[in-house]
Write a protein that holds these residues in place. Structure first.
Motif, short mmCIF file in Angstrom:
data_model
loop_
_atom_site.label_atom_id
_atom_site.label_comp_id
_atom_site.label_asym_id
_atom_site.label_seq_id
_atom_site.Cartn_x
_atom_site.Cartn_y
_atom_site.Cartn_z
N VAL A 226 24.44 46.19 47.71
CA VAL A 226 25.83 45.94 48.10
C VAL A 226 26.36 44.71 47.40
N ASN A 227 25.56 43.66 47.37
CA ASN A 227 25.98 42.42 46.71
C ASN A 227 26.22 42.65 45.22
N ARG A 228 25.34 43.41 44.60
CA ARG A 228 25.49 43.71 43.17
C ARG A 228 26.74 44.55 42.93
N SER A 229 27.04 45.50 43.82
CA SER A 229 28.23 46.35 43.69
C SER A 229 29.51 45.51 43.77
N ILE A 230 29.51 44.53 44.67
CA ILE A 230 30.68 43.65 44.78
C ILE A 230 30.89 42.87 43.49
N TRP A 231 29.79 42.34 42.94
CA TRP A 231 29.90 41.59 41.69
C TRP A 231 30.38 42.46 40.53
N GLN A 232 29.94 43.70 40.51
CA GLN A 232 30.33 44.61 39.43
C GLN A 232 31.81 44.96 39.45
N THR A 233 32.44 44.88 40.61
CA THR A 233 33.87 45.22 40.73
C THR A 233 34.74 43.98 40.95
N LEU A 234 34.13 42.80 40.98
CA LEU A 234 34.86 41.58 41.33
C LEU A 234 35.95 41.26 40.32
N THR A 235 35.63 41.34 39.04
CA THR A 235 36.61 41.01 38.01
C THR A 235 37.82 41.94 38.08
N ARG A 236 37.56 43.21 38.28
CA ARG A 236 38.65 44.19 38.38
C ARG A 236 39.52 43.88 39.59
N SER A 237 38.91 43.58 40.74
CA SER A 237 39.67 43.29 41.96
C SER A 237 40.52 42.05 41.80
N ILE A 238 39.94 40.99 41.24
CA ILE A 238 40.67 39.73 41.07
C ILE A 238 41.84 39.90 40.10
N ASN A 239 41.59 40.59 38.99
CA ASN A 239 42.66 40.79 38.00
C ASN A 239 43.82 41.60 38.59
N THR A 240 43.50 42.62 39.36
CA THR A 240 44.55 43.43 39.99
C THR A 240 45.38 42.61 40.96
N VAL A 241 44.70 41.85 41.79
CA VAL A 241 45.41 41.03 42.79
C VAL A 241 46.28 39.97 42.12
N ILE A 242 45.75 39.30 41.10
CA ILE A 242 46.51 38.25 40.43
C ILE A 242 47.76 38.82 39.76
#
Length: 304
Positions: A226-242
């Motif tokens: 689960v932790n690894r899955s969050i890291w793998q999608t973190l950049t995409r999530s942050i870029n979308t929100v910003i």
């Protein structure tokens, strides 16, 4: 399952308890404020009249206050900005009062002023409150069904808890700071629910894909997945929100007064949605799942 790379990364799952505690504390605080003070409903959800006046030159607020008191239009609230005044009357103005307000204001303050008047009676206000609640309920049920069909019920519960968390955080902050709640605010909350669900589904989809190929032996392996899955999608999530956040901030700073509360609700909801998708939804799914580890399908026995 574990690697030295995983150990160097921040462990969202391991640190989930403080985040759960923080969210619960904010939720309880919001419940208290909503119970005691309720929401500061705008003209859309209570009877009355709103008058937005665009002026071509600065107008003294004290002079406008005296003008309104002299005319005795009833209880009101007044907010001003350099080129706009917003007046909210508790009671609906009659046609004669509306015409008098326009004529006297242009004569005394600005002959180039333009007016936007909205009148809502009590029945319409109650109907709009009911429709807003029904709309959010239908959206939540639809999301539950969609995620249950696409994933599983644990994912659905975690996603709905996260989106309700985001909506409630925004509603609570509007109650605490007495910001006005109107129809654009409801649109903002529904938009927030959509963005929150989108971010959460992206992480859940990565978790599901990683579960297919992972060799899981212990509950710790599942947590690390689960932790690894969050890291793998973190950049995409942050870029979308910003990206969306920049647009919402621009609307809040440069937009008109009528959409300012919409923009503010969007800003708060986007931040809350990014937070809940990462720190609430996925760890909550892991918590609901318990300590079980997926069992491999039994290999078919060869015929003898």
């Amino acid at each position: 399952m574990r690697s030295e790379y995983d150990e160097k990364k921040f462990n969202f799952v391991k640190a989930s308890k403080p985040f759960f505690t923080f969210s619960i504390a904010i939720t309880l605080l919001g419940i208290i404020f909503l119970s005691v003070f309720g929401l500061n409903y705008g003209i859309d959800f209570r009877s009355g009249t709103s008058v937005d006046i665009s002026v071509s030159k600065p107008v003294d607020k004290a002079a406008v206050e005296q003008f309104l008191k002299t005319h005795e239009f009833g209880e009101y609230s007044l907010t001003t900005s350099p080129n706009r005044l917003s007046i909210r009357f508790k009671d609906a103005l009659k046609d004669t009062q509306e015409k008098q307000l326009k004529a006297d204001f242009t004569k005394q303050f600005d002959d180039k002023a333009s007016f936007e008047v909205n009148i809502v009676d009590a029945d319409i206000a109650r109907e709009q409150q009911r429709n807003a609640i029904v709309g959010m309920a239908v959206a939540s049920v639809g999301i539950i069904l969609y995620i249950t069909i696409r994933f599983e019920w644990r994912f659905a519960i975690a996603a709905v808890v996260a989106l309700l968390h985001d909506a409630f955080i925004v509603i609570s902050l509007f109650s605490i700071f007495r910001w006005q709640v109107n129809l654009p605010f409801i649109v903002a909350v529904l938009t927030i629910i959509g963005y929150s669900t989108n971010d959460t589904v992206v992480i859940f989809d990565r978790i599901r894909e990683n579960l297919r190929f992972a060799k899981l032996k212990t509950p710790a392996d599942v947590a690390m997945l689960v932790n690894r899955s969050i890291w793998q999608t973190l950049t995409r999530s942050i870029n979308t929100v910003i990206t969306v956040l920049l647009a919402a901030v621009a609307l809040f700073i440069f937009g008109s007064e009528s959409i300012r509360m919409f923009s503010l609700a969007m800003i708060l909801g986007l931040v809350s949605g990014a937070y809940s998708s990462i720190f609430i939804a996925s760890p909550l799914w892991l918590l609901l799942r318990g300590k079980s580890v997926p069992k491999k399908a039994a290999k078919p026995q060869s015929a003898t």
